[in-house]
Design a protein around this motif. Structure first.
Motif, PDB file in Angstrom:
ATOM      1  N   HIS A 169       0.846  -1.192   0.000  1.00 52.16           N
ATOM      2  CA  HIS A 169       0.000   0.000   0.000  1.00 52.16           C
ATOM      3  C   HIS A 169       0.884   1.247   0.000  1.00 52.16           C
ATOM      4  N   GLN A 184       1.279   2.106  -6.492  1.00 53.88           N
ATOM      5  CA  GLN A 184       0.836   0.892  -5.810  1.00 53.88           C
ATOM      6  C   GLN A 184       0.631  -0.244  -6.793  1.00 53.88           C
ATOM      7  N   ASP A 225       1.078   5.566   0.427  1.00 54.40           N
ATOM      8  CA  ASP A 225       0.452   6.816   0.865  1.00 54.40           C
ATOM      9  C   ASP A 225       1.449   7.943   0.615  1.00 54.40           C
ATOM     10  N   ASP A 239       3.198  -1.267   4.116  1.00 48.21           N
ATOM     11  CA  ASP A 239       2.747   0.122   3.981  1.00 48.21           C
ATOM     12  C   ASP A 239       3.945   1.024   3.721  1.00 48.21           C
ATOM     13  N   GLU A 286      -0.536   7.694  -6.192  1.00 50.30           N
ATOM     14  CA  GLU A 286      -0.593   6.552  -5.278  1.00 50.30           C
ATOM     15  C   GLU A 286      -1.101   5.312  -6.000  1.00 50.30           C
ATOM     16  N   ARG A 293      -2.180  13.432  -5.943  1.00 47.59           N
ATOM     17  CA  ARG A 293      -1.619  12.440  -5.017  1.00 47.59           C
ATOM     18  C   ARG A 293      -2.316  11.100  -5.149  1.00 47.59           C
ATOM     19  N   ARG A 294      -3.653  11.118  -5.225  1.00 48.21           N
ATOM     20  CA  ARG A 294      -4.385   9.858  -5.338  1.00 48.21           C
ATOM     21  C   ARG A 294      -4.029   9.128  -6.628  1.00 48.21           C
ATOM     22  N   VAL A 333       4.963   4.987   3.156  1.00 51.39           N
ATOM     23  CA  VAL A 333       4.544   6.378   3.291  1.00 51.39           C
ATOM     24  C   VAL A 333       5.651   7.273   2.742  1.00 51.39           C
TER      25      VAL A 333
END
Length: 303
Positions: A102, A123, A104, A154, A119, A115-116, A156
């Motif tokens: 994942h 991903q 972020d 995850d 991502e 950003r989305r 980040v």
């Protein structure tokens, strides 16, 4: 897409993955950048095959995490965390665990929609290139057909300078995975019952490494190779560890997942069709670059 289902670590190729939303460059700026690549002197002074330095910090796991790491490369900083969960396996793979990655991106990555989108693309690429290759999935089996480990990886992105973010993220993920420890599990026998109960030992001294000793070679990193067609009619050149501007000028970017032994286990092309005629050179350049990366990863700072 070309796959070979006969082996778990077969090489795979995907074409025409959408690129990120990036600022455009003028024709003059593109020519200037490409001429620097052609002359083996890029804007930041590096040669075509030079990689930017990075530092990997591996410490005690974060709260609610079984393994973590922090990696920095100039102004790029990425935090990686691995959390393990006991789940029931898929029907078609009763003896294999699951790895999910994942992403972020922090507020440093621009507006919300951008950003989305970034991502989602990062991903998808990371899961395609690494999820089946980070670790032997059979080693995550606890009770065949009943329980397996599911690793939530995850990532980040705290800050980013841009360019080759996926390469840096894969290095941090490898560092976190090598630090990950799984609790000791004891199956309890239930005579006459189909369900199997488990006892989890809370003593982390008895915990086992997620990547078993001797299996470190199965954990690859990603190396991106940009194919740049330099003006006016010179032959294409291969550029490693690209900046955002160089990515904009590249006619194609090829991402390869490479193990410490030099095996390429997955391939993905972006921004254009995969240049088959250059594939051997691209693979050779990626393998050579991966050697530099793995040598640098040996100097992980443990706190």
């Amino acid at each position: 897409m070309m796959t070979d289902k006969s082996t778990e670590t077969s090489s795979r190729i995907v074409h025409n993955i959408p690129t990120k939303i990036l600022p455009s460059l003028s024709i003059a700026e593109q020519y200037y950048i490409l001429e620097g690549c052609r002359d083996n002197c890029r804007l930041d002074g590096r040669s075509r095959t030079s990689l930017r330095p990075f530092t990997l910090l591996a410490s005690d796991p974060l709260v609610l995490s079984h393994g973590s790491s922090r990696i920095t490369a100039q102004k790029t900083e990425i935090l990686c965390s691995v959390k393990a969960e006991l789940v029931h396996p898929k029907v078609e793979t009763p003896d294999r665990g699951v790895v999910e990655i994942h992403i972020d991106i922090g507020s440093d990555g621009g507006d919300y929609r951008k950003r989305r989108l970034n991502e989602h693309q990062l991903q998808a690429s990371l899961n395609f290139l690494l999820s089946d290759n980070l670790i032997p999935l059979r080693s995550l089996c606890v009770v065949e057909g009943h329980y397996v480990w599911k690793l939530h990886c995850d990532i980040v992105i705290l800050s980013q300078e841009g360019g080759s973010i996926i390469d840096i993220a894969s290095r941090g993920l490898r560092g976190a995975l090598l630090q990950t420890k799984l609790p000791h599990i004891l199956p309890l026998s239930n005579k006459g019952q189909a369900q199997i109960d488990l006892a989890i030992d809370g003593d982390m001294q008895k915990a086992q490494n997620a990547v078993e000793e001797g299996s470190e070679d199965s954990c690859p990193v990603i190396v991106s190779v940009a194919v740049c067609k330099c003006p006016p009619k010179s032959s294409p050149v291969l550029v490693l560890d690209t900046t955002v501007e160089e990515e904009l000028c590249a006619s194609c970017i090829v991402r390869l997942a490479v193990t410490p032994s030099g095996d390429v286990v997955a391939i993905q092309s972006m921004n254009g069709s995969l240049p088959i005629g250059l594939l051997a050179d691209i693979k050779s350049a990626a393998v050579q670059a991966s050697k530099q990366v793995f040598e640098a990863l040996e100097f992980t700072v443990t706190t």
